[in-house]
Design an enzyme around this catalytic site. Sequence first.
Site, PDB file in Angstrom:
ATOM      1  N   HIS A 142      44.753  63.727  46.384  1.00 23.51           N
ATOM      2  CA  HIS A 142      45.083  63.127  47.673  1.00 23.51           C
ATOM      3  C   HIS A 142      43.898  62.428  48.307  1.00 23.51           C
ATOM      4  CE1 HIS A 142      47.868  61.994  50.610  1.00 23.51           C
ATOM      5  NE2 HIS A 142      46.984  62.238  51.533  1.00 23.51           N
ATOM      6  N   TYR A 152      42.398  58.332  50.196  1.00 23.10           N
ATOM      7  CA  TYR A 152      41.619  58.021  51.397  1.00 23.10           C
ATOM      8  C   TYR A 152      40.367  57.247  51.032  1.00 23.10           C
ATOM      9  CZ  TYR A 152      44.947  60.596  54.008  1.00 23.10           C
ATOM     10  OH  TYR A 152      46.119  60.993  54.562  1.00 23.10           O
ATOM     11  N   HIS A 210      56.387  54.508  48.541  1.00 19.85           N
ATOM     12  CA  HIS A 210      55.406  54.938  49.543  1.00 19.85           C
ATOM     13  C   HIS A 210      54.020  54.425  49.198  1.00 19.85           C
ATOM     14  CE1 HIS A 210      52.646  57.383  51.795  1.00 19.85           C
ATOM     15  NE2 HIS A 210      52.246  58.011  50.708  1.00 19.85           N
ATOM     16  N   PHE A 211      53.561  54.652  47.954  1.00 23.46           N
ATOM     17  CA  PHE A 211      52.166  54.263  47.734  1.00 23.46           C
ATOM     18  C   PHE A 211      52.018  52.779  47.441  1.00 23.46           C
ATOM     19  CE2 PHE A 211      52.169  53.925  43.224  1.00 23.46           C
ATOM     20  CZ  PHE A 211      52.822  55.013  42.689  1.00 23.46           C
ATOM     21  N   HIS A 212      53.107  52.114  47.046  1.00 26.91           N
ATOM     22  CA  HIS A 212      52.983  50.664  46.953  1.00 26.91           C
ATOM     23  C   HIS A 212      52.866  50.050  48.344  1.00 26.91           C
ATOM     24  CE1 HIS A 212      53.956  50.952  42.690  1.00 26.91           C
ATOM     25  NE2 HIS A 212      53.425  49.756  42.598  1.00 26.91           N
ATOM     26  N   ARG A 228      60.938  58.320  38.804  1.00 23.65           N
ATOM     27  CA  ARG A 228      59.917  57.314  38.496  1.00 23.65           C
ATOM     28  C   ARG A 228      59.364  57.536  37.093  1.00 23.65           C
ATOM     29  NH1 ARG A 228      54.165  58.901  41.099  1.00 23.65           N
ATOM     30  NH2 ARG A 228      54.329  61.125  40.925  1.00 23.65           N
ATOM     31  N   ARG A 229      58.529  56.609  36.653  1.00 27.06           N
ATOM     32  CA  ARG A 229      57.879  56.692  35.355  1.00 27.06           C
ATOM     33  C   ARG A 229      58.886  56.805  34.222  1.00 27.06           C
ATOM     34  NH1 ARG A 229      52.484  60.211  36.798  1.00 27.06           N
ATOM     35  NH2 ARG A 229      51.313  58.409  37.438  1.00 27.06           N
TER      36      ARG A 229
END
Lengths: 180, 485, 57, 274
Positions: free
Chosen positions: B159, B163, B310-312, B373-374
């Site tokens: 995680h 950041y 979310h992370f895209h 996913r994946r």
Amino acid sequence: MAIDPLSNARSERRWAFAMVGAAMMMLFAIVWASLSPHMNPPSNIENVDPNTLHIAGEFTEDNLGTQVDAKGRVTTRIVTSQFSFAPECVVVPQDMQVTFRFVSPDVIHGLLVVGTNINTMVVPGYVSQVHTMFDKPGDMLMPCHEFCGLGHSQMVAHVRVVPIADFKPDENGRVACAEH
Amino acid sequence: MGYVLTTFFIMGFGYFVAESALRQPLPAPRLAWLGFILGIVGTVMVVATVLTGHASVMFTFYPPLTASPIFYLGLVLVVVGSWIWCVLMLVAMMRWKRANPGQPVPLAMYATAANAVLWLWTTIGVAVELLFVVIPAAFGWTQTVDVGLTRTLFSWTLHAIVYFWLIPAYIAFYTIAPQAAGGRLFSDLMARASFILFLLCGLPVGLHHLFMDPEHSTGFKSIQMILTVLVAVPTLLTVFTVTASMETAGRLRGGKGLFGWIGALPWERPMVLATGLSFFMLWFGGFGGLINMSYGMNAMVHNTSWVSAHFHMIFGGSVVIMYFAIAYHIWPSLAGRAAPSVALQRIQLWLWAVGMMVMSMPWHWLGLNGQVRRVAQFDYADPSMSWWTPWMAVSLAGGFVLVVSAALFIWNLVSFHVERSAGVYPAPVKYATALHPDQPVPAALNGFALWNVFVLILMAAAYSYPIAQFFILNPPQAVVHRVDR
Amino acid sequence: MNNPADTDPDITDPTLAAHLDEAPSGAFALAGIAVALLLVAWAIIYLFVFLPRGPVG
Amino acid sequence: MSTDNKPATSTAEASRAFAVTVSAAIFAIAVMVGLLGFVVMPVLEGQTTGLDSFTAICRAFGIGIPAEQNARSSKPSAPASSTAWDSATRNDVRRGDAAAGAALAQDTCAACHMPNGLSADPASVPSTTGLSARAIYKQLHDMKRGERVNEAMKGMLDELTDQNLTDLAAYYSRLPRRNHDIRAYNEVTPNAVVLATKGDVSRALPACEACHNPTAGGPLEVPALTGQYPAYIVTQLQAYAAGTRKNDLYGRMRRIAGKLTPAEIAAYYDAPRP
């Protein structure tokens, strides 16, 4: 100095309190969901040796699938391995407490049942356990959701939820999907 | 991709900040080049093994799947290269402090140093996993892997690494965007506090990636969930402080009323435009993240396209678009020329934002409906999946827009060097001034000693038993599965 | 604090004071609306997707 | 409001006060978070599931108490294969003596499998080259135990010890892989190539080469099939489909073969790779 040097600090502090308050509201809702309707991540630390699963005990080939025990509790045992579920279809009753127990003999797998909160990783060395209840009958997709090797995409199973009236265990308490 | 693009960008930007914000030469530039070369060599090793099919384990490794040792050694080299960067950043900051006793370190440098500290903490998890578990298995020295332990160590990194990727974008929000818009940073102290909160709350939360794992208890999952709720706070603070900074710019340019300042902002400047687009995507990315971190709610979306969305949004969208804007912002002073076409830069940023939205938005809905996913292929003949097809087509179209935008980005940077029209030597990069530049900065917010103590305490509380349990309970191990022979 | 070279000489304190009497009301409004919408969206998923999907654990 | 107006000590004091306040706040948050996560939530949740507070708190810390003692299924059943990759077996297979295996192979196996591992009867006797020691050991062990039924092999294996099996596995796993040209086999249809390299997700059929390619990273005991005789692959798929061969772990191959049509089985897989 013409502008109040502390005014920005005051605004900042007001905003910060509001944001901490917003975060606390979410936290409260999450904690409530975990306590009252029992919506928790599966966290049952229970070890099992992945190399000898198939030799003896709970997860031998003939013991897999759904089984009703003497007390009437429904347990469904599924082995996830490269690159299939065993069995590939399980039957569970509607509106009854069901316990799923998953194990892996080889690598990391994971699964979810589409449209429900059932979701767990299956880590070699551990039994992943999920208690749940289904409120609608029907065939639900249960794909492997963690990369487990080159055949991962084709690793799919189904959960068949049937009304209690149609849920008929045999003399050993076992229920299996009919041939389709 | 995730590792390589970010690590190289952050290293380069850090070196730039260290020279331009401190106005002193970089200490030991030869070491910096060594770090860069290590990174390049490592990247080549990783890419070569992946492309030749000797490392089909993906970038989270998934032990007991085990790839060629060259793959892991390549990753180690990239990380070691970045450690050199971390040390140089901290040395640069300390040199400046020694030369300017009692003065607050310029915010851009303070934040960059915070990121270096964060990265040193972050990489401990994956470094221990690679050196003590995965690489011995890859060389065949060990036959089995404690999967729970490797997953836990990776979560340590998993995680906080985002950041590390995110902080450069925040540095731009706080120190570049207000200046580019013609305003002032609303509060220097709040900016420092936000970076410190990232350092404190970004680390002891990795178990929220393991909510659905069987090897951790409810207690540690729930305390890391609560800490994850807290990590939303610095982002929410940033939203306000940066908005307020932009508001000062809009009002100085004549904007009136509650929202008039928004229209008064100089949106034609790429940095301002990128900040706006970034905040827009941050809303969606943050929304997805709030669902992910909400303990039980994670079960709806764990390992589905929702997570990819979310992370895209948050990384590929809000963070990478700021990387672009930073590149456009600092390139003139690197190249010694003005940008040949700011309009093309704006088009590129718009294409990126639109492409990312179009690509990622459908994934939220599909993920919520069980698209995992994946996965390389789906059975679109299955009635429960057939309705996905048009949405996948939309997503694909967004992907093409992104490819065009990425190509345009490269052209925009190349054009600095090929077009004769670019000639005027631009002024050096400036950083935003605080609204109240003379506000005293507490010593604690001018260094990291106190915060490192707290990180140590929080990490000990959050991770000591979750890691120790694997040595106490000694769970059965899984046999190594080699994918390259 | 900041390097003198970073400071824009055109923006003096009286200029700031003249323009910023309303600040940061706009930021409160804009950021407040964004965060409020965020909470509403979160609550919609919580109430209408998460809770109906039933107990697990 | 410039710092210059203040004596240096007051700035230092203010900084110290700031550090103390922040420390207190962080400790207070940590304590509250700990109480909520380790006491309040587990105890309240434990009450509704019938756990006493002590057990609930222990479980929250992960001190090895499963949520409930499940009724273990007690039905005894013979395993489909008794080969298990525990550390003893792994070490035995790793330490197999190839030289001893070579001598044994010459006496016992060469009549059918030939000295170079390439048999004269491809339909019923497989090529034993290009296979891992684990793949060979697993099949020898299962046939010796009767879990894979093969009368001819059983007769031979009854005479051999476990050490003999690991030696043979070591010897055969070192033989060079059979070299052959895919184009020589006109039975390969495009459909078979698709199944072999991509699988069929609508039937949950993984690609054959997801496991049977030498660099696939599939199950530990999986045989690499790139050098195997097509006729042998066909007979084995038919045996899996009919259930006459069932020593595969958790029915993986039985399910796969069962989903293939007879025509697909006839169009054998032989990977178009070296």
